[in-house]
Design an enzyme around this catalytic site. Sequence first.
Site, PDB file in Angstrom:
ATOM      1  NE  ARG A 103       8.527  -2.918   5.327  1.00 30.44           N
ATOM      2  CZ  ARG A 103       7.318  -2.652   5.654  1.00 30.44           C
ATOM      3  NH1 ARG A 103       6.470  -2.099   4.694  1.00 30.44           N
ATOM      4  NH2 ARG A 103       6.951  -3.133   6.888  1.00 30.44           N
ATOM      5  NE  ARG A 109       8.779  -0.062   9.035  1.00 26.36           N
ATOM      6  CZ  ARG A 109       7.637  -0.160   8.686  1.00 26.36           C
ATOM      7  NH1 ARG A 109       7.119   0.467   7.458  1.00 26.36           N
ATOM      8  NH2 ARG A 109       6.456  -0.503   9.652  1.00 26.36           N
ATOM      9  CE  LYS A 169      -1.214  -0.849   4.792  1.00 26.15           C
ATOM     10  NZ  LYS A 169      -0.193  -0.301   5.537  1.00 26.15           N
ATOM     11  NE  ARG A 179      -2.280   0.267  11.230  1.00 27.76           N
ATOM     12  CZ  ARG A 179      -1.102   0.318  10.587  1.00 27.76           C
ATOM     13  NH1 ARG A 179      -1.237   1.121   9.853  1.00 27.76           N
ATOM     14  NH2 ARG A 179      -0.185  -0.595  10.881  1.00 27.76           N
ATOM     15  NE  ARG A 194       4.374  -3.754  11.643  1.00 33.80           N
ATOM     16  CZ  ARG A 194       5.377  -3.948  10.690  1.00 33.80           C
ATOM     17  NH1 ARG A 194       6.272  -4.547  10.841  1.00 33.80           N
ATOM     18  NH2 ARG A 194       5.217  -3.099   9.445  1.00 33.80           N
TER      19      ARG A 194
END
Length: 193
Positions: free
Chosen positions: A129, A135, A13, A89, A146
């Site tokens: 990622r 991250r 997204k 969300r 998550r």
Amino acid sequence: MRLLMLGPPGSGKGTHGVRLAEEYGIVHISSGDVLRKAIADDTPLGRKLAGYVARGDLVPDDVLFELLIPIMEQAVTETGGFIADGFPRTLKQAERAYREIGIDRHLKLDAVVSLDVPDDVLVRRMLDRAQQQGRADDTVEVIQHRLAVYCAETYPLIDYFRQRGVLVPVDGNQPPDEVYAHIKDALGQRVTK
Ligand code: AMP
């Protein structure tokens, strides 16, 4: 144009939201990026939120609305729209956003792009990622948490937005250019700038 990108972490997204925003000349507003910036700037608010983000837990709604509403309003004033990514969300956030942003500020969403990607693909993408971007919340444990938070809190939004007639479902498990083309095609039939 006012859009929301909806999908689990790692669904693309962010990538597609940035690309759409560039193409339409509007602002991409990622709630995660806004929160990470507050934390990196070490503001008093950022210090309060750091623990939630590091654990992959949702930050409190009041803080989120306080941070994001002015950014959304500014985006609309300056560019005519926004692509929200990651906010709202939860059902509670969506209902509050509908009242406080949609109705009170006349900024209802035109469309909600919902990206569907299987869990195993999501985990693989997020671990990749983590290697590329470093991250802190892209570790296996936090990723799994998550995803669980997404299933419990965010997944019900798909039905909520479908019932409101704004849902644009897209298969996100294809090469990025194909996903983007499908999003554009589906949006083209619904919204003009
Ligand atoms: P993201 O970059 O969208 O994956 O978000 C990273 C983290 O920011 C999440 O795991 C949450 O801790 C926090 N966050 C982002 N958006 C929200 C939201 N709408 N509500 C609560 N917490 C959020």
